[in-house]
Design a protein around this motif. Structure first.
Motif, PDB file in Angstrom:
ATOM      1  N   ARG A 295       0.839  -1.200   0.000  1.00  0.00           N
ATOM      2  CA  ARG A 295       0.000   0.000   0.000  1.00  0.00           C
ATOM      3  C   ARG A 295       0.872   1.247   0.000  1.00  0.00           C
ATOM      4  NH1 ARG A 295      -4.649   0.309   4.303  1.00  0.00           N
ATOM      5  NH2 ARG A 295      -4.937   2.199   3.044  1.00  0.00           N
ATOM      6  N   PRO A 296       0.508   2.267  -0.789  1.00  0.00           N
ATOM      7  CA  PRO A 296       1.278   3.512  -0.781  1.00  0.00           C
ATOM      8  C   PRO A 296       1.355   4.079   0.635  1.00  0.00           C
ATOM      9  CG  PRO A 296      -0.267   3.505  -2.613  1.00  0.00           C
ATOM     10  CD  PRO A 296      -0.596   2.304  -1.769  1.00  0.00           C
ATOM     11  N   ALA A 297       2.556   4.485   1.036  1.00  0.00           N
ATOM     12  CA  ALA A 297       2.771   4.999   2.388  1.00  0.00           C
ATOM     13  C   ALA A 297       3.236   6.445   2.330  1.00  0.00           C
ATOM     14  CB  ALA A 297       3.816   4.132   3.115  1.00  0.00           C
ATOM     15  N   ARG A 298       3.020   7.139   3.452  1.00  0.00           N
ATOM     16  CA  ARG A 298       3.495   8.513   3.525  1.00  0.00           C
ATOM     17  C   ARG A 298       5.025   8.526   3.493  1.00  0.00           C
ATOM     18  NH1 ARG A 298      -0.013  12.452   5.103  1.00  0.00           N
ATOM     19  NH2 ARG A 298      -2.117  11.783   5.707  1.00  0.00           N
ATOM     20  N   LEU A 299       5.562   9.641   3.039  1.00  0.00           N
ATOM     21  CA  LEU A 299       7.009   9.784   2.989  1.00  0.00           C
ATOM     22  C   LEU A 299       7.457  10.533   4.241  1.00  0.00           C
ATOM     23  CD1 LEU A 299       9.374   9.135   1.049  1.00  0.00           C
ATOM     24  CD2 LEU A 299       9.162  11.469   0.182  1.00  0.00           C
ATOM     25  N   PRO A 300       8.054   9.833   5.214  1.00  0.00           N
ATOM     26  CA  PRO A 300       8.428  10.490   6.469  1.00  0.00           C
ATOM     27  C   PRO A 300       9.719  11.283   6.319  1.00  0.00           C
ATOM     28  CG  PRO A 300       9.155   8.221   6.510  1.00  0.00           C
ATOM     29  CD  PRO A 300       8.419   8.413   5.198  1.00  0.00           C
ATOM     30  N   PHE A 301       9.937  12.186   7.263  1.00  0.00           N
ATOM     31  CA  PHE A 301      11.233  12.882   7.281  1.00  0.00           C
ATOM     32  C   PHE A 301      12.297  11.883   7.715  1.00  0.00           C
ATOM     33  CE2 PHE A 301      14.640  14.947   9.602  1.00  0.00           C
ATOM     34  CZ  PHE A 301      15.081  15.877   8.666  1.00  0.00           C
ATOM     35  N   HIS A 302      13.405  11.864   6.999  1.00  0.00           N
ATOM     36  CA  HIS A 302      14.510  10.972   7.316  1.00  0.00           C
ATOM     37  C   HIS A 302      15.798  11.688   6.938  1.00  0.00           C
ATOM     38  CE1 HIS A 302      17.148   7.490   7.441  1.00  0.00           C
ATOM     39  NE2 HIS A 302      16.162   6.735   7.896  1.00  0.00           N
ATOM     40  N   PRO A 303      16.795  11.723   7.831  1.00  0.00           N
ATOM     41  CA  PRO A 303      18.042  12.421   7.507  1.00  0.00           C
ATOM     42  C   PRO A 303      18.683  11.935   6.212  1.00  0.00           C
ATOM     43  CG  PRO A 303      17.992  11.875   9.836  1.00  0.00           C
ATOM     44  CD  PRO A 303      16.791  11.204   9.209  1.00  0.00           C
ATOM     45  N   ASN A 414      21.906   7.709  -4.155  1.00  0.00           N
ATOM     46  CA  ASN A 414      20.920   6.633  -4.300  1.00  0.00           C
ATOM     47  C   ASN A 414      20.884   5.739  -3.070  1.00  0.00           C
ATOM     48  OD1 ASN A 414      19.511   6.308  -7.153  1.00  0.00           O
ATOM     49  ND2 ASN A 414      21.543   7.159  -7.529  1.00  0.00           N
ATOM     50  N   VAL A 415      22.034   5.536  -2.438  1.00  0.00           N
ATOM     51  CA  VAL A 415      22.057   4.779  -1.180  1.00  0.00           C
ATOM     52  C   VAL A 415      21.285   5.535  -0.104  1.00  0.00           C
ATOM     53  CG1 VAL A 415      23.521   3.943   0.689  1.00  0.00           C
ATOM     54  CG2 VAL A 415      24.195   3.556  -1.683  1.00  0.00           C
ATOM     55  N   PHE A 416      21.478   6.855  -0.031  1.00  0.00           N
ATOM     56  CA  PHE A 416      20.710   7.660   0.921  1.00  0.00           C
ATOM     57  C   PHE A 416      19.216   7.418   0.740  1.00  0.00           C
ATOM     58  CE2 PHE A 416      24.182  11.174   0.972  1.00  0.00           C
ATOM     59  CZ  PHE A 416      24.901  10.466   1.917  1.00  0.00           C
ATOM     60  N   LEU A 417      18.752   7.470  -0.510  1.00  0.00           N
ATOM     61  CA  LEU A 417      17.322   7.315  -0.775  1.00  0.00           C
ATOM     62  C   LEU A 417      16.850   5.901  -0.436  1.00  0.00           C
ATOM     63  CD1 LEU A 417      15.233   8.854  -3.545  1.00  0.00           C
ATOM     64  CD2 LEU A 417      15.039   6.406  -3.191  1.00  0.00           C
ATOM     65  N   TYR A 418      17.644   4.900  -0.803  1.00  0.00           N
ATOM     66  CA  TYR A 418      17.287   3.508  -0.521  1.00  0.00           C
ATOM     67  C   TYR A 418      17.118   3.281   0.983  1.00  0.00           C
ATOM     68  CZ  TYR A 418      17.848  -1.584  -0.176  1.00  0.00           C
ATOM     69  OH  TYR A 418      17.675  -2.913   0.114  1.00  0.00           O
ATOM     70  N   LYS A 419      18.035   3.844   1.765  1.00  0.00           N
ATOM     71  CA  LYS A 419      17.990   3.646   3.216  1.00  0.00           C
ATOM     72  C   LYS A 419      16.858   4.417   3.875  1.00  0.00           C
ATOM     73  CE  LYS A 419      21.626   0.978   3.680  1.00  0.00           C
ATOM     74  NZ  LYS A 419      21.516  -0.403   4.238  1.00  0.00           N
ATOM     75  N   GLY A 420      16.413   5.482   3.243  1.00  0.00           N
ATOM     76  CA  GLY A 420      15.399   6.327   3.861  1.00  0.00           C
ATOM     77  C   GLY A 420      13.979   6.027   3.430  1.00  0.00           C
ATOM     78  N   THR A 421      13.764   4.943   2.649  1.00  0.00           N
ATOM     79  CA  THR A 421      12.429   4.646   2.123  1.00  0.00           C
ATOM     80  C   THR A 421      12.099   3.167   2.268  1.00  0.00           C
ATOM     81  OG1 THR A 421      13.326   4.301  -0.105  1.00  0.00           O
ATOM     82  CG2 THR A 421      12.548   6.515   0.437  1.00  0.00           C
ATOM     83  N   SER A 422      10.845   2.843   1.948  1.00  0.00           N
ATOM     84  CA  SER A 422      10.387   1.454   1.859  1.00  0.00           C
ATOM     85  C   SER A 422       9.713   1.274   0.505  1.00  0.00           C
ATOM     86  CB  SER A 422       9.394   1.152   2.984  1.00  0.00           C
ATOM     87  OG  SER A 422       8.218   1.949   2.817  1.00  0.00           O
ATOM     88  N   GLU A 423       9.320   0.056   0.171  1.00  0.00           N
ATOM     89  CA  GLU A 423       8.672  -0.195  -1.112  1.00  0.00           C
ATOM     90  C   GLU A 423       7.366   0.578  -1.248  1.00  0.00           C
ATOM     91  OE1 GLU A 423       8.234  -4.106  -2.592  1.00  0.00           O
ATOM     92  OE2 GLU A 423      10.223  -4.763  -1.977  1.00  0.00           O
ATOM     93  N   SER A 477      26.329  14.935   9.314  1.00  0.00           N
ATOM     94  CA  SER A 477      27.148  13.712   9.296  1.00  0.00           C
ATOM     95  C   SER A 477      26.757  12.704  10.353  1.00  0.00           C
ATOM     96  CB  SER A 477      28.625  14.074   9.433  1.00  0.00           C
ATOM     97  OG  SER A 477      28.874  14.742  10.659  1.00  0.00           O
ATOM     98  N   THR A 478      26.430  13.177  11.558  1.00  0.00           N
ATOM     99  CA  THR A 478      26.132  12.232  12.632  1.00  0.00           C
ATOM    100  C   THR A 478      24.857  11.458  12.360  1.00  0.00           C
ATOM    101  OG1 THR A 478      27.228  13.662  14.226  1.00  0.00           O
ATOM    102  CG2 THR A 478      25.748  11.990  15.105  1.00  0.00           C
ATOM    103  N   THR A 479      23.747  12.178  12.148  1.00  0.00           N
ATOM    104  CA  THR A 479      22.473  11.479  11.948  1.00  0.00           C
ATOM    105  C   THR A 479      22.422  10.739  10.622  1.00  0.00           C
ATOM    106  OG1 THR A 479      21.550  13.540  11.080  1.00  0.00           O
ATOM    107  CG2 THR A 479      21.190  13.066  13.405  1.00  0.00           C
ATOM    108  N   THR A 480      22.912  11.375   9.552  1.00  0.00           N
ATOM    109  CA  THR A 480      22.828  10.744   8.233  1.00  0.00           C
ATOM    110  C   THR A 480      23.696   9.502   8.170  1.00  0.00           C
ATOM    111  OG1 THR A 480      22.453  12.892   7.242  1.00  0.00           O
ATOM    112  CG2 THR A 480      23.075  11.118   5.762  1.00  0.00           C
TER     113      THR A 480
END
Length: 485
Positions: A295-303, A414-423, A477-480
């Motif tokens: 199911r489409p999910a909201r896009l949360p804030f993620h560092p 692209n790694v940043f985006l992959y880690k910050g999202t789900s399918e 740098s720390t959170t990301t």
């Protein structure tokens, strides 16, 4: 015809090889005589466009066979050589057909068609770089309007990216890919009818908007196939196709535009898109990934997403500046427009060599934030140097450094985006991601056009923006780093 096990890379190669051979004979045996004996130059114009598009598809089929089948490299060299000799394609096809079983062909992996579509989308973008600003000025546009024309594509592309991201999560990528391929292929042909700067701006707007449907859908599928811990190196493969477009697009565009015209180049790219559209109908229709399984999910804030979106903007701000400034800089120094194309190809070739070499493992072993900062610093330094250099040899060296920077930057974001999202929200994230891509190009081209200064100063402004981005990334740098590695 090409479903399941029958869809073999060798047969794809043979199909486009025969098509290339036939189109070459028609070009040399019919179109060229009509041009010189019957005073019909349009025969070469249109047949040449078709032949050029088939040739691009043929080269892509050779790459696919080399990677998926792994035949001896001399077969690929023979394939490329045969494209330039009348009847040679037919002789080669007969030889390949006899040895087809020995090549141990496998079913064509659907992912490679998606890679080819990504290649087309960026081929469309990169083919515009050496010719769009000069094409605009040839229509009577001022330097300011030429910058607007370059950026207009990416301005409207932003809207297409955002809409495609939302629709991809809801309906799956297939429909978005078909719409994007259809509209882009048609609009690339409409440049032939553009004869005023105003008409060019209108075509650029619609071209950019509909073209924005392709990339979020394609990259969402690729990302969903990535394995945990290997997202960096697997995105490097995707980057190799982007880099291949960066090599072929500018060189093909710059050289062909010198011999023909900018509309001819764009029309040829559009025909290539038409071939991919037909392949998408045959191969992608009905695939499981066409429908969202989550199911489409909201896009949360993620560092990590801050790094992804910010990095996308900065990388393409640099590309927009390069598209706007480099052809003008080359022209200012007295070199031909074809030099712009070959220079832009250097950075793409450098990036591809890194993407396909064992060096790509660094993108899994080193923190993505480290790779990101290295890439931005190298790209910024290259931009500054472009504004200072006057020697052609130095220009090639600078674009080599630029290519290294691009190779480090692209997988990391692209790694940043992959880690910050789900399918469930990755399509929307890629929509925003490529909206930032487009926004970067807009401000890097049209934005710089608002600054009344010489070219060297504008290159310096670009370098300062990129360096500032590298410095600012340290604040995250720390959170990301903790949440994206």
């Amino acid at each position: 015809m090409f479903q399941n096990k029958q869809y073999l890379p060798i047969r794809l190669f043979r199909f486009f090889g025969l098509a290339d051979g036939v189109s070459l004979l028609i070009l040399l045996g019919i179109a060229v005589p009509l041009k010189y004996l019957a005073d019909l130059p349009l025969a070469v114009t249109y047949v040449g466009s078709i032949h050029g598009a088939i040739f691009i598809a043929y080269v892509m089929s050779i790459v696919i066979v080399q990677v998926t089948v792994g035949w001896k490299i001399y077969w690929s060299l023979l394939g490329i050589g045969a494209a330039f000799i009348p009847f040679a394609n037919f002789v080669l096809d007969r030889a390949v057909k006899k040895r087809e079983a020995a090549f141990k062909t496998r079913a064509f992996p659907v992912l490679w068609l998606v890679y080819a579509i990504i290649f087309f989308s960026f081929m469309d973008l990169f083919a515009q770089l050496p010719i769009m600003s000069t094409f605009a000025t040839s229509l009577g546009a001022s330097t300011f309007v030429a910058g607007i024309a370059v950026g207009m594509y990416s301005f409207s592309n932003t809207g297409g990216n955002l809409l495609a991201g939302l629709l991809t999560d809801r309906f799956g990528p297939y429909r978005l890919l078909v719409i994007g391929l259809t509209g882009t292929s048609i609009l690339l042909g409409t440049y032939s009818f553009v004869d005023t700067p105003e008409a060019l701006l209108i075509v650029r707007f619609f071209h950019g908007f509909i073209g924005g449907f392709i990339v979020p859908a394609a990259f969402t599928f690729v990302a969903n196939q990535s394995k945990e811990g290997r997202a960096g190196s697997e995105n490097a493969i995707t980057g190799a196709f982007v880099g291949a477009a960066a090599i072929i697009g500018p060189a093909f565009s710059g050289i062909m535009a010198t011999q023909t015209s900018a509309p001819f180049v764009l029309r040829t790219v559009g025909l290539f898109g038409g071939f991919l559209l037909l392949a998408a109908f045959v191969v992608l229709r009905g695939q499981l990934f066409n429908r969202s399984t989550t199911r489409p999910a909201r896009l949360p804030f993620h560092p990590a997403l801050v790094g992804a979106f910010g990095g996308a903007f900065l990388m393409m701000f640099s590309q927009g500046a390069l598209a706007y400034l480099l052809p003008l800089r080359v022209e200012e120094l007295g070199f031909s427009s074809s030099v712009s194309g070959t220079l832009l190809s250097v950075f793409g070739l450098t990036a591809v060599l890194i993407f396909i070499s064992p060096a790509r493992r660094l993108f899994d072993q080193w923190p993505a934030l480290t790779n990101f900062r290295i890439g931005l610093v190298l790209i910024g330094a290259a931009q500054f140097a472009l504004g200072m250099a006057e020697s052609l040899a130095v220009f090639y060296g600078i674009l080599f450094v630029y290519g290294i920077g691009f190779a480090f930057t692209f997988p990391s974001i692209n790694v940043f985006l992959y880690k910050g999202t789900s399918e469930g929200n990755r399509g929307r994230a890629y929509g925003y991601f490529y909206a930032f891509f487009s926004l970067g190009v807009v401000l890097g081209s049209s934005g710089l056009a608002f600054i009344s200064s010489n070219l060297s100063t504008l290159f310096t402004v670009t370098a300062v923006v990129l360096t500032a981005g590298a410095v600012f990334s340290g604040l995250l740098s720390t959170t990301t780093k903790e949440r994206s590695e």
